[in-house]
Write an enzyme that holds these catalytic residues in place. Structure first.
Site, PDB file in Angstrom:
ATOM      1  N   TYR A  53       0.739  -1.586  -0.189  1.00  0.00           N
ATOM      2  CA  TYR A  53       0.295   0.153  -0.220  1.00  0.00           C
ATOM      3  C   TYR A  53       0.766   1.460  -0.125  1.00  0.00           C
ATOM      4  O   TYR A  53       2.035   1.371   0.282  1.00  0.00           O
ATOM      5  CB  TYR A  53      -0.999   0.102   1.024  1.00  0.00           C
ATOM      6  CG  TYR A  53      -2.139   0.739   1.094  1.00  0.00           C
ATOM      7  CD1 TYR A  53      -3.075   0.960   0.387  1.00  0.00           C
ATOM      8  CD2 TYR A  53      -1.886   1.720   2.636  1.00  0.00           C
ATOM      9  CE1 TYR A  53      -3.692   1.739   0.259  1.00  0.00           C
ATOM     10  CE2 TYR A  53      -3.611   3.082   2.323  1.00  0.00           C
ATOM     11  CZ  TYR A  53      -4.063   2.614   1.406  1.00  0.00           C
ATOM     12  OH  TYR A  53      -5.005   3.725   0.872  1.00  0.00           O
ATOM     13  N   SER A 152     -19.510  -4.505  -4.941  1.00  0.00           N
ATOM     14  CA  SER A 152     -19.200  -4.114  -3.913  1.00  0.00           C
ATOM     15  C   SER A 152     -19.514  -2.482  -3.015  1.00  0.00           C
ATOM     16  O   SER A 152     -20.754  -2.092  -3.635  1.00  0.00           O
ATOM     17  CB  SER A 152     -17.441  -3.479  -4.804  1.00  0.00           C
ATOM     18  OG  SER A 152     -17.702  -2.460  -5.088  1.00  0.00           O
ATOM     19  N   VAL A 154     -18.182   0.305  -2.843  1.00  0.00           N
ATOM     20  CA  VAL A 154     -18.658   1.451  -2.942  1.00  0.00           C
ATOM     21  C   VAL A 154     -19.285   1.162  -4.895  1.00  0.00           C
ATOM     22  O   VAL A 154     -19.787   2.421  -4.854  1.00  0.00           O
ATOM     23  CB  VAL A 154     -16.201   1.352  -4.443  1.00  0.00           C
ATOM     24  CG1 VAL A 154     -17.042   1.985  -5.418  1.00  0.00           C
ATOM     25  CG2 VAL A 154     -15.565   1.693  -3.075  1.00  0.00           C
ATOM     26  N   MET A 265      -7.806   8.202  -3.444  1.00  0.00           N
ATOM     27  CA  MET A 265      -8.300   9.461  -1.829  1.00  0.00           C
ATOM     28  C   MET A 265      -7.475  10.071  -1.361  1.00  0.00           C
ATOM     29  O   MET A 265      -7.865  11.497  -0.891  1.00  0.00           O
ATOM     30  CB  MET A 265      -9.466   8.744  -1.518  1.00  0.00           C
ATOM     31  CG  MET A 265      -9.002   7.624   0.199  1.00  0.00           C
ATOM     32  SD  MET A 265     -10.727   7.287   0.825  1.00  0.00           S
ATOM     33  CE  MET A 265     -11.638   8.615   0.832  1.00  0.00           C
TER      34      MET A 265
END
Length: 329
Positions: A53, A152, A154, A265
């Site tokens: 990540y 999902s 989202v 984001m």
């Protein structure tokens, strides 16, 4: 107090451990002491545990990118929240622990009667969906957007926000039983993944333009979206559930030409837009407009079982406060 530590990068089941850690200090100026109630296990949590990540903290460390909690105490100067308020900790506050001290900046009180399990999932998926619909293509009411991974978190929020804005959605799913479920929450066209899905989508929307495609899967699924887009459409990649490289026909890029963008984001241009989107989503939850299915809720002490379940699929929550001892909602 109870917490989960990441002790090694790699397989999250191996690297995550249930531990006892010291209590936090009392909150200082402009700080609040928060008691975490619930926290989801998100794909980005698993990516962080794998070491792939954008954030790579020093080990051992608590992790957990979002959650919901109650304000237990406030430091000097805090005026935007008070003791007893339910709040969203800032992203990447590492919420898999019972209590923590965080900055009061940007905190706001959530609707008091809303389901805390639903509120725990507010900080990532709803703002992602809202910004995917607004930041790349200037969509007007009645226009179409196509997405994969429509079942999902989202995906369901994309349907909810699109409906609120008067947009129409084409939703690609993997299982036939999801078609009626997503139609019931507002999906205009819901189709099952198949070799001819692009042609079936074009037949469903007729001569309408499809200017925006949202890709949460990657791999060959990206190419399906590109083939579905109208000329000069935009494809936005925001996740890679398949863990495969995007596969897209160069002819779609050359001759249409499709534009390919990416969404994260954590980019600074989105910082000021996250809280308003989350606040709007909180009201939608409180009013009953949106409810995200949760597969199961686990106690912190069952972190290995919880992560293994999340890897198999389904939305998993951690009962950080330990009130329920881990149970299905």
């Amino acid at each position: 107090m109870r917490a989960v530590h990441l002790t090694a990068f790699g397989n999250p089941v191996d690297g995550l451990e249930f531990v006892d850690i010291p209590e936090p200090d009392a909150p200082g100026p402009n700080q609040v002491l928060t008691g975490v109630e619930f926290s989801p296990i998100n794909p980005n949590d698993l990516m962080l545990a794998q070491g792939i990540y954008a954030i790579r903290p020093a080990l051992p460390t608590v992790i957990g990118n979002e959650g919901v909690g109650r304000v237990l105490d406030v430091g000097p100067g805090v005026q935007n929240v008070k003791v007893g308020d339910r709040i969203l900790p800032p992203l990447s506050s590492f919420t898999w622990r019972e209590r923590m001290v965080i900055s009061a900046d940007g905190l706001f009180a959530l609707p008091p009667d809303a389901d805390p399990r639903q509120l725990a999932m507010l900080a990532i998926n709803p703002p992602t969906a809202a910004l995917l619909l607004s930041e790349y293509v200037n969509l007007k009411p009645g226009e179409w957007v196509v997405q994969n991974a429509a079942n999902s978190g989202v995906g369901r929020w994309v349907i909810a926000f699109a409906k609120r804005r008067g947009l129409k959605t084409v939703n690609i799913v993997r299982r036939p039983e999801l078609v009626s479920e997503l139609e019931a929450i507002g999906g205009d066209v819901v189709v099952v993944e198949s070799p001819d899905v692009s042609e079936r989508i074009k037949a469903a929307v007729g001569h309408a333009e499809v200017g925006l495609a949202l890709d949460g899967v990657s791999g060959p699924a990206t190419g399906v979206l590109a083939a579905t887009l109208s000329p000069r459409g935009t494809l936005v990649s925001f996740a890679a559930m398949s863990s495969n490289p995007m596969s897209i026909s160069p002819l779609d890029v050359i001759f249409k030409p499709v534009t390919v963008r990416g969404f994260f984001m954590g980019h600074p241009e989105f910082a000021a837009k996250l809280a308003p989107a989350a606040a709007q989503a909180a009201e939608m939850i409180a009013s009953g407009q949106v409810h995200i299915p949760v597969a199961e809720t686990y106690a912190l002490s069952s972190i290995k079982e919880a992560v293994a379940h999340a890897q198999r699929g389904g939305k998993i929550l951690l009962d950080v406060a330990g009130k329920d001892g881990g149970s299905k909602p």
